[in-house]
Enzyme design. Structure first.
Site, PDB file in Angstrom:
ATOM      1  N   CYS A   2       0.830  -1.201   0.000  1.00 28.90           N
ATOM      2  CA  CYS A   2       0.000   0.000   0.000  1.00 28.90           C
ATOM      3  C   CYS A   2       0.871   1.260   0.000  1.00 28.90           C
ATOM      4  O   CYS A   2       1.926   1.299   0.630  1.00 28.90           O
ATOM      5  CB  CYS A   2      -0.935   0.093   1.199  1.00 28.90           C
ATOM      6  N   ARG A  27       3.551  -0.046  -4.991  1.00 31.19           N
ATOM      7  CA  ARG A  27       3.353  -0.599  -3.649  1.00 31.19           C
ATOM      8  C   ARG A  27       2.043  -1.374  -3.517  1.00 31.19           C
ATOM      9  O   ARG A  27       1.778  -1.997  -2.491  1.00 31.19           O
ATOM     10  CB  ARG A  27       3.369   0.534  -2.612  1.00 31.19           C
ATOM     11  N   TRP A  74      -2.846  -2.706  -1.622  1.00 33.76           N
ATOM     12  CA  TRP A  74      -2.525  -4.119  -1.837  1.00 33.76           C
ATOM     13  C   TRP A  74      -3.262  -4.858  -0.721  1.00 33.76           C
ATOM     14  O   TRP A  74      -2.892  -4.755   0.449  1.00 33.76           O
ATOM     15  CB  TRP A  74      -1.016  -4.341  -1.740  1.00 33.76           C
ATOM     16  N   ASN A 100      -1.200   2.213   5.895  1.00 35.37           N
ATOM     17  CA  ASN A 100      -0.375   1.130   5.354  1.00 35.37           C
ATOM     18  C   ASN A 100       0.150   0.332   6.528  1.00 35.37           C
ATOM     19  O   ASN A 100       0.714   0.913   7.456  1.00 35.37           O
ATOM     20  CB  ASN A 100       0.779   1.730   4.537  1.00 35.37           C
ATOM     21  N   GLY A 101      -0.046  -0.997   6.502  1.00 36.10           N
ATOM     22  CA  GLY A 101       0.419  -1.831   7.613  1.00 36.10           C
ATOM     23  C   GLY A 101      -0.702  -2.767   8.019  1.00 36.10           C
ATOM     24  O   GLY A 101      -1.655  -2.978   7.266  1.00 36.10           O
ATOM     25  N   GLU A 473      17.102 -16.976  -9.285  1.00 33.13           N
ATOM     26  CA  GLU A 473      16.633 -15.630  -9.646  1.00 33.13           C
ATOM     27  C   GLU A 473      15.973 -15.639 -11.031  1.00 33.13           C
ATOM     28  O   GLU A 473      14.934 -15.006 -11.237  1.00 33.13           O
ATOM     29  CB  GLU A 473      17.812 -14.644  -9.564  1.00 33.13           C
ATOM     30  N   LYS A 477      11.964 -14.731 -11.560  1.00 33.90           N
ATOM     31  CA  LYS A 477      11.527 -13.637 -12.441  1.00 33.90           C
ATOM     32  C   LYS A 477      10.465 -14.103 -13.419  1.00 33.90           C
ATOM     33  O   LYS A 477       9.480 -13.417 -13.672  1.00 33.90           O
ATOM     34  CB  LYS A 477      12.748 -13.109 -13.182  1.00 33.90           C
ATOM     35  N   GLU A 480       7.192 -14.517 -11.488  1.00 36.10           N
ATOM     36  CA  GLU A 480       6.577 -13.253 -11.073  1.00 36.10           C
ATOM     37  C   GLU A 480       5.874 -12.529 -12.210  1.00 36.10           C
ATOM     38  O   GLU A 480       4.777 -12.026 -12.034  1.00 36.10           O
ATOM     39  CB  GLU A 480       7.650 -12.309 -10.515  1.00 36.10           C
ATOM     40  N   HIS A 496      17.951 -36.381  -8.852  1.00 38.44           N
ATOM     41  CA  HIS A 496      17.356 -36.851  -7.588  1.00 38.44           C
ATOM     42  C   HIS A 496      15.860 -36.568  -7.523  1.00 38.44           C
ATOM     43  O   HIS A 496      15.271 -36.641  -6.441  1.00 38.44           O
ATOM     44  CB  HIS A 496      18.071 -36.205  -6.401  1.00 38.44           C
ATOM     45  N   LYS A 585       5.663  -4.318  -4.245  1.00 34.55           N
ATOM     46  CA  LYS A 585       7.124  -4.171  -4.248  1.00 34.55           C
ATOM     47  C   LYS A 585       7.734  -4.368  -2.857  1.00 34.55           C
ATOM     48  O   LYS A 585       8.689  -5.111  -2.708  1.00 34.55           O
ATOM     49  CB  LYS A 585       7.465  -2.775  -4.781  1.00 34.55           C
TER      50      LYS A 585
END
Ligand code: M6R
Length: 590
Positions: A2, A27, A74, A100-101, A473, A477, A480, A496, A585
């Site tokens: 947020c 955000r 968010w 926000n929180g 990574e 990506k 995402e 394995h 983010k």
């Protein structure tokens, strides 16, 4: 999670708030809202959708005001919907709040408030705040605000306005970021600096347990617990507004990948800080790298680099560290916390817990003045500039650069590297930006490959040692931004289990540096090839070709084409890589 914004001054507030929200959208972007005071009443305009969908409408443009707050969400508590969108108002329409929180005790507070006759319109935790202010109001907005804060458990960055006192915005912070942008006859509130940058470069960064009264000509900060006035330094934002704009690129993600050469150059400028910190680090018996997501992969590269010099270390995910590994930490331990934002909740909590047990804290951070930097003994800034795309790219390259420098200087301090070799590595590092530019100049080929593979719905990424994190990574990506299932494995682990996933045409991205493990990698590639997998090798003389480099630096080079590949996979699939679904983010909640 947020973004919140606020403005007080003589300009038309809604226009400024909408501009600020657009810069905070990374955000969160499932709903957006503004609240302004006009003609002695509170006007709230909000809905589900991204900022432009909600705000670029004729009726919103009819709102005129000189004070207001705003929010881009968010979702945590309550699905994305108009009623759950912020800001939220009390029963009387006098107090309005953007937050926000997470208010952890909201259920108890809500039940008490309902008993007292308050009516709730949303499923959010936030809505208890305006009702608390209403309940505690006895003539002073500030007093009711501060007394409400006292009842909240959890994390918050809050901006609140009241029609009873339209000359001020009240703000508060605990464990969620909040800044004030200082203007001339106007002031701005925001979760992050890019939102205020078009208007001012001077900012105050609130600390935990600060609250403030922001009017157009004045900002007064006070301590939530004591009510005493406090002062915070004024910071000058060092980068230019263009760094937070697309500058002709179709997406921030692509722009930021093209900034990867500069990310190396900028991180290299902190050599002096790195040398200083390496001297401190050498006395610790145990070193833990901490981080989440991409930052954790940078930490994993750090672990492999230190092992190369026979220096033991571990990478522990922050979300696990805080509940387990921390119990083993003492004053002989050093923590190296890696974070782009410096606001990631799990990393912050782990660091605070380790610090309480006497550990030394070094953080490798991009955002100057962020929360993590304030709980660290030393900080190495990566100086990668604002990273707006939700998927981290250039920040990772900056983190790898700082971690590589730190590893070789720590090795030097401990007598584990020869001076000549160290100089060679540094020279090689200086050549990395040009080598990255060479890779970027072949973007077309990577785009073509992404277009060919864009319909695939599973990818396997394999690498060994230093490039196992590259595989992780690369795979993250893809997940995402393309919503394609991608697994990353240390190449030796393929046989394995995951080899069972292979059948004709499954793409296997094999990161294959020219080092002593090349033959082992080749064998693993052959194993996949024998199952008719489609092999995409990354390295010198490979399908995705990279310039020659010391294998130690290969993670910095090899990730570049994989970032580009993920970007083009997303766009080939018709997706917006800057706003992946369900993600935000900065993860400032648990
Ligand atoms: O701000 P941080 O570096 O602490 O963020 C850590 C992760 O949340 C972040 O890297 C996340 O995994 C990104 N979405 C990766 O692209």
């Amino acid at each position: 999670m947020c973004g919140i914004a606020g403005y007080i001054g003589d300009k038309n507030t809604p226009e400024i708030l909408v501009e600020m929200l657009k810069r905070l959208e990374y955000r969160g972007y499932d709903s957006a809202g503004i609240a302004c005071i006009s003609d002695n009443s509170v006007i709230v305009y909000k809905d589900r959708g991204v900022v432009s969908e909600v705000m670029d409408k004729p009726d919103r443009k009819q709102i005129h005001s000189k004070v207001g707050i705003a929010h881009t969400r968010w979702a945590t508590h309550g699905e994305p919907s108009k009623s759950n969108a912020h800001p939220h108002v009390d029963c009387t329409g006098s107090f309005v709040v953007a937050h926000n929180g997470i208010i952890e005790n909201y259920r108890d507070l809500k039940a008490e408030l309902i008993d007292k006759g308050h009516r709730f319109e949303s499923d959010t935790d936030t809505e208890v705040i305006p009702h608390l202010i209403e309940e505690l109001y006895a003539g002073s907005f500030e007093e009711a605000f501060r007394n409400s804060l006292d009842k909240l458990r959890g994390s918050f960055a809050i901006a609140a306005i009241s029609k009873n006192e339209p000359d001020r915005i009240l703000i508060a912070r605990k464990d969620s970021p909040l800044i004030v942008g200082l203007g001339d006859g106007e002031n701005f509130i925001a979760s992050d600096a890019p939102a205020v940058l078009p208007y001012t470069k001077k900012i105050l960064i609130l600390d935990d347990f600060d609250y403030g009264i922001v009017s157009k000509d004045q900002v007064i900060l006070k301590d939530i617990q004591t009510g005493n006035e406090i002062t915070r330094d004024i910071h000058e934002i060092q980068w230019d507004i263009t760094r937070a704009e697309k500058e002709g690129y179709p997406h921030f993600m692509l722009k930021e990948i093209f900034e990867e050469p500069t990310a190396v150059e900028d991180a290299m400028k902190t050599l002096h800080d790195v040398e200083y910190v390496a001297k401190k680090l050498k006395k610790y018996q145990r070193i833990y790298f901490l981080g989440c997501g991409t930052a954790s992969y940078a930490g994993l590269v750090g672990k492999y680099l230190l092992e190369r010099f026979s220096i033991p270390s571990e990478l522990v995910l922050s979300s696990e560290f805080r509940y387990s590994t921390v119990n083993t930490v003492d004053e002989n331990c050093a923590i190296i916390a890696v974070s782009q934002s410096g606001e990631t909740s799990d990393t912050l909590a782990s660091v605070k817990a380790a610090r309480n047990r006497g550990a030394y804290i070094l953080s490798i951070v991009n955002v100057v003045g962020s929360s993590l930097t304030r709980v660290s003994d030393n900080v190495i800034y990566t100086h990668s500039g604002p990273e707006i795309a939700v998927a981290s790219t250039k920040a990772y390259v900056g983190q790898l650069t700082s971690i590589t420098l730190l590893s070789i200087y720590l090795a030097k301090e401990l007598g584990r590297i020869q001076g000549d070799y160290l100089n060679e590595i540094i020279d090689d590092m200086h050549s990395l930006p040009d080598k990255i530019r060479q890779i970027l100049s072949r973007e077309d080929k990577i785009k073509e490959l992404a277009e060919i593979l864009s319909e695939k719905n599973i990818f396997l990424y394999i690498g060994r040692r230093l490039n196992y994190p590259t595989a992780l990574e690369g795979a993250l990506k893809i997940k995402e931004v393309s919503y394609v299932h991608a697994e990353a494995y240390p190449a030796g682990e393929l046989k394995h289990g995951p080899i069972a996933l292979l059948e004709a045409g499954v793409p296997v991205v094999a990161i294959n540096p020219n080092d002593d493990l090349m033959e082992k990698m080749d064998s693993n590639i052959q194993e996949a090839r024998s199952r008719n997998a489609t092999i995409i090798t990354v390295g010198e003389n490979c399908k995705i070709e990279t310039p020659v480099t010391d294998p130690m630096l290969s993670p910095i080079l090899y990730i570049v084409p994989l970032h580009l590949f993920a970007y083009h996979m997303a766009t080939s699939r018709g997706l917006n890589p800057d706003k992946p679904r369900n993600l935000a983010k900065s993860v400032t909640v648990e």
